[in-house]
Design a protein around this motif. Structure first.
Motif, PDB file in Angstrom:
ATOM      1  N   ASP A  22       0.812  -1.216   0.000  1.00  0.00           N
ATOM      2  CA  ASP A  22       0.000   0.000   0.000  1.00  0.00           C
ATOM      3  C   ASP A  22       0.851   1.274   0.000  1.00  0.00           C
ATOM      4  O   ASP A  22       0.340   2.377  -0.229  1.00  0.00           O
ATOM      5  N   LYS A  23       2.175   1.116   0.249  1.00  0.00           N
ATOM      6  CA  LYS A  23       3.082   2.261   0.249  1.00  0.00           C
ATOM      7  C   LYS A  23       3.914   2.345  -1.028  1.00  0.00           C
ATOM      8  O   LYS A  23       4.721   3.259  -1.184  1.00  0.00           O
ATOM      9  N   LEU A  24       3.734   1.389  -1.931  1.00  0.00           N
ATOM     10  CA  LEU A  24       4.557   1.330  -3.136  1.00  0.00           C
ATOM     11  C   LEU A  24       3.978   2.203  -4.241  1.00  0.00           C
ATOM     12  O   LEU A  24       2.777   2.500  -4.267  1.00  0.00           O
ATOM     13  N   SER A  25       4.849   2.547  -5.180  1.00  0.00           N
ATOM     14  CA  SER A  25       4.385   3.243  -6.376  1.00  0.00           C
ATOM     15  C   SER A  25       3.582   2.266  -7.236  1.00  0.00           C
ATOM     16  O   SER A  25       3.736   1.048  -7.106  1.00  0.00           O
ATOM     17  N   PRO A  26       2.695   2.781  -8.116  1.00  0.00           N
ATOM     18  CA  PRO A  26       1.861   1.882  -8.926  1.00  0.00           C
ATOM     19  C   PRO A  26       2.675   0.870  -9.732  1.00  0.00           C
ATOM     20  O   PRO A  26       2.318  -0.307  -9.813  1.00  0.00           O
ATOM     21  N   ALA A  27       3.787   1.311 -10.341  1.00  0.00           N
ATOM     22  CA  ALA A  27       4.582   0.391 -11.164  1.00  0.00           C
ATOM     23  C   ALA A  27       5.204  -0.697 -10.306  1.00  0.00           C
ATOM     24  O   ALA A  27       5.216  -1.887 -10.675  1.00  0.00           O
ATOM     25  N   CYS A  28       5.735  -0.315  -9.152  1.00  0.00           N
ATOM     26  CA  CYS A  28       6.347  -1.300  -8.258  1.00  0.00           C
ATOM     27  C   CYS A  28       5.289  -2.262  -7.725  1.00  0.00           C
ATOM     28  O   CYS A  28       5.527  -3.472  -7.647  1.00  0.00           O
ATOM     29  N   GLU A  29       4.132  -1.749  -7.380  1.00  0.00           N
ATOM     30  CA  GLU A  29       3.060  -2.606  -6.865  1.00  0.00           C
ATOM     31  C   GLU A  29       2.637  -3.642  -7.896  1.00  0.00           C
ATOM     32  O   GLU A  29       2.399  -4.807  -7.568  1.00  0.00           O
ATOM     33  N   ARG A  30       2.549  -3.237  -9.164  1.00  0.00           N
ATOM     34  CA  ARG A  30       2.171  -4.185 -10.220  1.00  0.00           C
ATOM     35  C   ARG A  30       3.230  -5.280 -10.383  1.00  0.00           C
ATOM     36  O   ARG A  30       2.900  -6.451 -10.576  1.00  0.00           O
ATOM     37  N   ALA A  31       4.498  -4.888 -10.336  1.00  0.00           N
ATOM     38  CA  ALA A  31       5.571  -5.869 -10.498  1.00  0.00           C
ATOM     39  C   ALA A  31       5.578  -6.875  -9.353  1.00  0.00           C
ATOM     40  O   ALA A  31       5.751  -8.079  -9.553  1.00  0.00           O
ATOM     41  N   VAL A  32       5.379  -6.402  -8.129  1.00  0.00           N
ATOM     42  CA  VAL A  32       5.350  -7.291  -6.963  1.00  0.00           C
ATOM     43  C   VAL A  32       4.141  -8.213  -7.023  1.00  0.00           C
ATOM     44  O   VAL A  32       4.229  -9.407  -6.724  1.00  0.00           O
ATOM     45  N   ALA A  33       2.980  -7.670  -7.441  1.00  0.00           N
ATOM     46  CA  ALA A  33       1.769  -8.483  -7.541  1.00  0.00           C
ATOM     47  C   ALA A  33       1.932  -9.587  -8.577  1.00  0.00           C
ATOM     48  O   ALA A  33       1.488 -10.720  -8.387  1.00  0.00           O
ATOM     49  N   ALA A  34       2.591  -9.276  -9.699  1.00  0.00           N
ATOM     50  CA  ALA A  34       2.804 -10.284 -10.745  1.00  0.00           C
ATOM     51  C   ALA A  34       3.709 -11.407 -10.241  1.00  0.00           C
ATOM     52  O   ALA A  34       3.483 -12.584 -10.533  1.00  0.00           O
ATOM     53  N   ALA A  35       4.741 -11.060  -9.474  1.00  0.00           N
ATOM     54  CA  ALA A  35       5.638 -12.088  -8.935  1.00  0.00           C
ATOM     55  C   ALA A  35       4.928 -12.942  -7.897  1.00  0.00           C
ATOM     56  O   ALA A  35       5.106 -14.156  -7.848  1.00  0.00           O
ATOM     57  N   GLY A  36       4.078 -12.328  -7.083  1.00  0.00           N
ATOM     58  CA  GLY A  36       3.352 -13.082  -6.074  1.00  0.00           C
ATOM     59  C   GLY A  36       2.305 -13.994  -6.661  1.00  0.00           C
ATOM     60  O   GLY A  36       1.905 -14.971  -6.040  1.00  0.00           O
ATOM     61  N   ALA A  37       1.853 -13.702  -7.899  1.00  0.00           N
ATOM     62  CA  ALA A  37       0.840 -14.539  -8.537  1.00  0.00           C
ATOM     63  C   ALA A  37       1.413 -15.843  -9.044  1.00  0.00           C
ATOM     64  O   ALA A  37       0.686 -16.726  -9.473  1.00  0.00           O
ATOM     65  N   GLY A  38       2.754 -15.989  -9.013  1.00  0.00           N
ATOM     66  CA  GLY A  38       3.363 -17.259  -9.409  1.00  0.00           C
ATOM     67  C   GLY A  38       3.264 -17.560 -10.872  1.00  0.00           C
ATOM     68  O   GLY A  38       2.750 -18.600 -11.273  1.00  0.00           O
ATOM     69  N   GLY A  39       3.724 -16.681 -11.716  1.00  0.00           N
ATOM     70  CA  GLY A  39       3.763 -17.006 -13.140  1.00  0.00           C
ATOM     71  C   GLY A  39       3.042 -16.014 -14.008  1.00  0.00           C
ATOM     72  O   GLY A  39       3.176 -16.058 -15.226  1.00  0.00           O
ATOM     73  N   ALA A  40       2.232 -15.100 -13.425  1.00  0.00           N
ATOM     74  CA  ALA A  40       1.562 -14.103 -14.258  1.00  0.00           C
ATOM     75  C   ALA A  40       2.584 -13.124 -14.798  1.00  0.00           C
ATOM     76  O   ALA A  40       3.520 -12.741 -14.128  1.00  0.00           O
ATOM     77  N   ALA A  41       2.413 -12.733 -16.022  1.00  0.00           N
ATOM     78  CA  ALA A  41       3.361 -11.810 -16.642  1.00  0.00           C
ATOM     79  C   ALA A  41       3.226 -10.443 -16.011  1.00  0.00           C
ATOM     80  O   ALA A  41       2.122  -9.986 -15.724  1.00  0.00           O
ATOM     81  N   PRO A  42       4.304  -9.721 -15.765  1.00  0.00           N
ATOM     82  CA  PRO A  42       4.223  -8.380 -15.197  1.00  0.00           C
ATOM     83  C   PRO A  42       3.421  -7.451 -16.105  1.00  0.00           C
ATOM     84  O   PRO A  42       3.432  -7.589 -17.329  1.00  0.00           O
ATOM     85  N   ALA A  43       2.741  -6.508 -15.490  1.00  0.00           N
ATOM     86  CA  ALA A  43       1.921  -5.571 -16.254  1.00  0.00           C
ATOM     87  C   ALA A  43       2.804  -4.670 -17.101  1.00  0.00           C
ATOM     88  O   ALA A  43       3.992  -4.515 -16.856  1.00  0.00           O
TER      89      ALA A  43
END
Length: 253
Positions: free
Chosen positions: A155-176
């Motif tokens: 919740d403290k990350l920039s939008p781009a960083c948040e998307r990259a972290v979310a993609a890695a946590g999804a286990g295989g989803a391509a980064p936005a």
């Protein structure tokens, strides 16, 4: 006199059969008590007729009855066969148990779940360069704790960083789009131009993944005045990847 001798011979042969059934340790499948009693009861006359000359107390006595199976009475033949029959069942059961207990050798190892790909790691490094010192300054880079720290502070990350972290946590989803502009690590620069570091930022660098590099590359540099950090920046081409990642957010722009 002859009748008494005949009776004595028969009694001797019967006693030999009884001794066989009670003391024969050489048999591969030892008869049960019920099987021994059945042979004693059913094979008295057959043993006298066919095996009186065989020495008692060994496997040969039972083998003699088995060899003369065709000449034995029905009761004796059934009693002798009962000693042989059980041996096949335990062997088959033992084979089945061993087969069932044997682990599958062809099962492929399970792949590690949730592990970020190299492209996702590169995306996080690129998109979270300025976020990491703000939210995870006390966590060493380059490992699972670093990603966990970013996820806990999403919740403290920039939008781009948040998307990259979310993609890695999804286990295989391509980064936005915009979060994975770098699909491979860039070539290590020979030197890094750093902006002026605050004391706490300099302390963070020295206590981070750069500790080993400080000892191996800048061990002879006098501490203080930012000299050690500057030594690391000047020798960027010789630093470990983890240490270069620590210095990257402090590069001058």
């Amino acid at each position: 006199m002859i009748n008494a001798l005949t009776r004595a011979t028969r009694l001797s042969a019967w006693l030999a059969l009884a001794a066989l059934m009670s003391t024969s340790p050489a048999l591969s499948q030892a008869p049960t008590q019920a099987q021994r009693d059945a042979i004693k009861s059913q094979c008295r006359n057959d043993y006298i007729a066919h095996c009186s000359s065989v020495p008692p107390g060994g496997e040969a006595s039972l083998q003699c009855l088995q060899k003369n199976m065709a000449s034995l009475g029905p009761g004796c033949a059934s009693a002798v066969k009962a000693v042989e029959a059980p041996s096949a069942a335990p062997a088959a059961a033992k084979t089945d148990a061993a087969t069932a207990a044997k682990p599958a050798e062809t099962a492929p190892p399970k792949a590690a779940a949730g592990k970020p790909s190299s492209a996702q790691i590169s995306a996080i490094r690129s998109a979270c360069r300025s976020d990491y010192p703000k939210v995870c300054a006390g966590v060493p880079t380059g490992g699972a704790p670093a990603l966990q720290c970013l996820e806990k502070n999403k919740d403290k990350l920039s939008p781009a960083c948040e998307r990259a972290v979310a993609a890695a946590g999804a286990g295989g989803a391509a980064p936005a789009a915009g979060a994975a502009t770098a699909t491979a690590p860039a070539a290590a620069p020979s030197a890094i131009m750093l902006r002026p570091l605050r004391p706490r930022e300099e302390l963070f660098v020295l206590r981070s993944a750069c500790g080993a590099d400080v000892r191996s590359i800048c061990g002879g540099v006098q501490p203080g005045g930012g000299r050690i950090v500057q030594c690391l920046a000047t020798n960027a081409g010789s630093l470990s990847p983890a240490c270069r990642d620590v210095l990257a957010p402090f590069a001058a722009r």
